[in-house]
Design an enzyme around this catalytic site. Structure first.
Site, PDB file in Angstrom:
ATOM      1  N   GLY A 103      33.844  44.068  41.451  1.00  0.00           N
ATOM      2  CA  GLY A 103      33.210  42.950  42.247  1.00  0.00           C
ATOM      3  C   GLY A 103      32.274  42.568  42.993  1.00  0.00           C
ATOM      4  CD  GLU A 128      34.879  45.470  48.332  1.00  0.00           C
ATOM      5  OE1 GLU A 128      34.582  44.193  47.459  1.00  0.00           O
ATOM      6  OE2 GLU A 128      36.564  45.375  48.313  1.00  0.00           O
ATOM      7  CG  ASP A 129      34.443  41.611  45.584  1.00  0.00           C
ATOM      8  OD1 ASP A 129      35.153  42.026  46.302  1.00  0.00           O
ATOM      9  OD2 ASP A 129      35.062  40.766  44.660  1.00  0.00           O
ATOM     10  CG  ASP A 160      42.428  38.172  49.832  1.00  0.00           C
ATOM     11  OD1 ASP A 160      42.481  36.535  50.479  1.00  0.00           O
ATOM     12  OD2 ASP A 160      43.523  38.499  49.705  1.00  0.00           O
ATOM     13  CE  LYS A 179      39.841  34.297  49.264  1.00  0.00           C
ATOM     14  NZ  LYS A 179      40.640  33.820  47.989  1.00  0.00           N
ATOM     15  CG  PHE A 239      41.932  33.393  43.080  1.00  0.00           C
ATOM     16  CD1 PHE A 239      41.712  33.928  43.869  1.00  0.00           C
ATOM     17  CD2 PHE A 239      40.598  32.981  42.221  1.00  0.00           C
ATOM     18  CE1 PHE A 239      41.852  35.940  42.800  1.00  0.00           C
ATOM     19  CE2 PHE A 239      40.593  34.292  41.203  1.00  0.00           C
ATOM     20  CZ  PHE A 239      40.862  35.558  41.729  1.00  0.00           C
ATOM     21  CG  ASP A 291      38.043  39.521  38.879  1.00  0.00           C
ATOM     22  OD1 ASP A 291      37.837  40.300  39.451  1.00  0.00           O
ATOM     23  OD2 ASP A 291      38.567  40.367  38.172  1.00  0.00           O
ATOM     24  NE  ARG A 347      34.783  41.897  36.723  1.00  0.00           N
ATOM     25  CZ  ARG A 347      35.631  42.474  38.034  1.00  0.00           C
ATOM     26  NH1 ARG A 347      35.227  41.998  39.539  1.00  0.00           N
ATOM     27  NH2 ARG A 347      36.543  42.243  38.044  1.00  0.00           N
TER      28      ARG A 347
HETATM   29  P1  IMP Z   1      41.917  42.841  50.237  1.00  0.00           P
HETATM   30  O1  IMP Z   1      41.942  44.303  49.850  1.00  0.00           O
HETATM   31  O2  IMP Z   1      43.017  41.448  50.732  1.00  0.00           O
HETATM   32  O3  IMP Z   1      40.898  42.477  51.333  1.00  0.00           O
HETATM   33  O4  IMP Z   1      41.223  42.060  49.141  1.00  0.00           O
HETATM   34  C1  IMP Z   1      40.236  42.306  48.131  1.00  0.00           C
HETATM   35  C2  IMP Z   1      39.213  42.467  47.182  1.00  0.00           C
HETATM   36  O5  IMP Z   1      40.068  41.217  46.159  1.00  0.00           O
HETATM   37  C3  IMP Z   1      38.222  42.161  46.351  1.00  0.00           C
HETATM   38  O6  IMP Z   1      37.815  43.051  46.552  1.00  0.00           O
HETATM   39  C4  IMP Z   1      38.542  41.448  45.332  1.00  0.00           C
HETATM   40  O7  IMP Z   1      38.588  42.042  44.626  1.00  0.00           O
HETATM   41  C5  IMP Z   1      39.749  40.354  45.339  1.00  0.00           C
HETATM   42  N1  IMP Z   1      40.150  38.833  45.802  1.00  0.00           N
HETATM   43  C6  IMP Z   1      40.413  38.173  46.944  1.00  0.00           C
HETATM   44  N2  IMP Z   1      40.234  37.477  46.748  1.00  0.00           N
HETATM   45  C7  IMP Z   1      39.395  36.887  46.238  1.00  0.00           C
HETATM   46  C8  IMP Z   1      39.205  36.103  45.524  1.00  0.00           C
HETATM   47  O8  IMP Z   1      39.264  34.546  45.856  1.00  0.00           O
HETATM   48  N3  IMP Z   1      38.507  36.272  44.244  1.00  0.00           N
HETATM   49  C9  IMP Z   1      38.501  37.266  43.553  1.00  0.00           C
HETATM   50  N4  IMP Z   1      38.897  38.272  43.974  1.00  0.00           N
HETATM   51  C10 IMP Z   1      39.701  38.514  45.260  1.00  0.00           C
HETATM   52 MG    MG Z   2      36.965  44.009  44.850  1.00  0.00          MG
END
Ligand code: IMP
Ligand code: MG
Length: 176
Positions: free
Chosen positions: A42, A97-98, A101, A129, A150, A157, A163
């Site tokens: 990502g 990181e992208d 979440d 977020k 999302f 992706d 992407r």
């Molecule tokens: P976390 O561990 O929940 O913070 O997850 C982060 C990962 O979830 C990111 O690196 C993304 O790959 C994926 N992710 C979370 N939200 C989104 C979104 O809105 N679109 C696409 N990928 C997401």
């Molecule tokens: Mg990711």
């Protein structure tokens, strides 16, 4: 099925913000060599843009991780599918990181990497977020705080697709 609902952050605005983040990082790490760890896949697009705006000596590393149980587990444990190629002890590390979440991926990763005794460790993400957090986590360099939607594009992706979109867009899941 899914369809693109709207552009959330335009290519122009992303480019501008990447420049600002790079300026901030270049200022904070002036005179230092920084090891930038790109979290695949990502962050690849953001990483490529960010590094070219940095006025610093940098090293590249790439990691690939996957969360256990599709991110629903509260343990926040992630599996390292691909680790960095070189030891990070004594180095100034920035994880790129992208999106943050739930915060599970990065809080785990930052903890694991911190145990390897880097000189410092920070997190840079293009998107955040904050309303979705399951664990308390804050990135030091954050591009945009976005609502609980999302998003795809600029490296992010859905099912492996989208992407390569230049804008960050909101995806809508439809019935048919
Ligand atoms: P976390 O561990 O929940 O913070 O997850 C982060 C990962 O979830 C990111 O690196 C993304 O790959 C994926 N992710 C979370 N939200 C989104 C979104 O809105 N679109 C696409 N990928 C997401
Ligand atoms: Mg990711």
């Amino acid at each position: 099925m899914e369809k693109i609902k709207k552009v959330l952050i335009s290519e122009t605005d992303v480019k501008q913000r990447v420049k600002e983040l790079a300026a901030e990082i270049s200022h904070d790490y002036k005179g230092k060599t920084v090891t930038l760890i790109c979290i695949l896949s990502g962050a690849s697009v953001f990483f490529a843009d960010l590094v070219r705006e940095l006025d610093l000596d940098v090293r590249f590393e790439f990691m690939s991780v996957s969360s256990y149980g599709g991110g629903t587990v509260t343990s926040g444990e992630v599996k390292i599918l691909k680790d960095v190629n070189h030891p990070i002890a004594g180095q100034h590390v920035i994880i790129v990181e992208d999106i943050i979440d739930s915060g599970c991926t990065l809080s785990y990763l930052k903890r694991v990497l911190a145990q390897r005794n880097p000189a410092s460790i920070k997190v840079c993400t293009i998107l955040d977020k904050p309303s979705r957090r399951k664990v308390n986590f804050k990135g030091e360099y954050v591009g945009f705080e976005i609502p609980d939607e999302f998003v795809i594009g600029y490296g992010l992706d859905y099912d492996g697709k989208y992407r390569n979109l230049k804008d960050v867009c909101v995806l809508e899941l439809t019935e048919d």
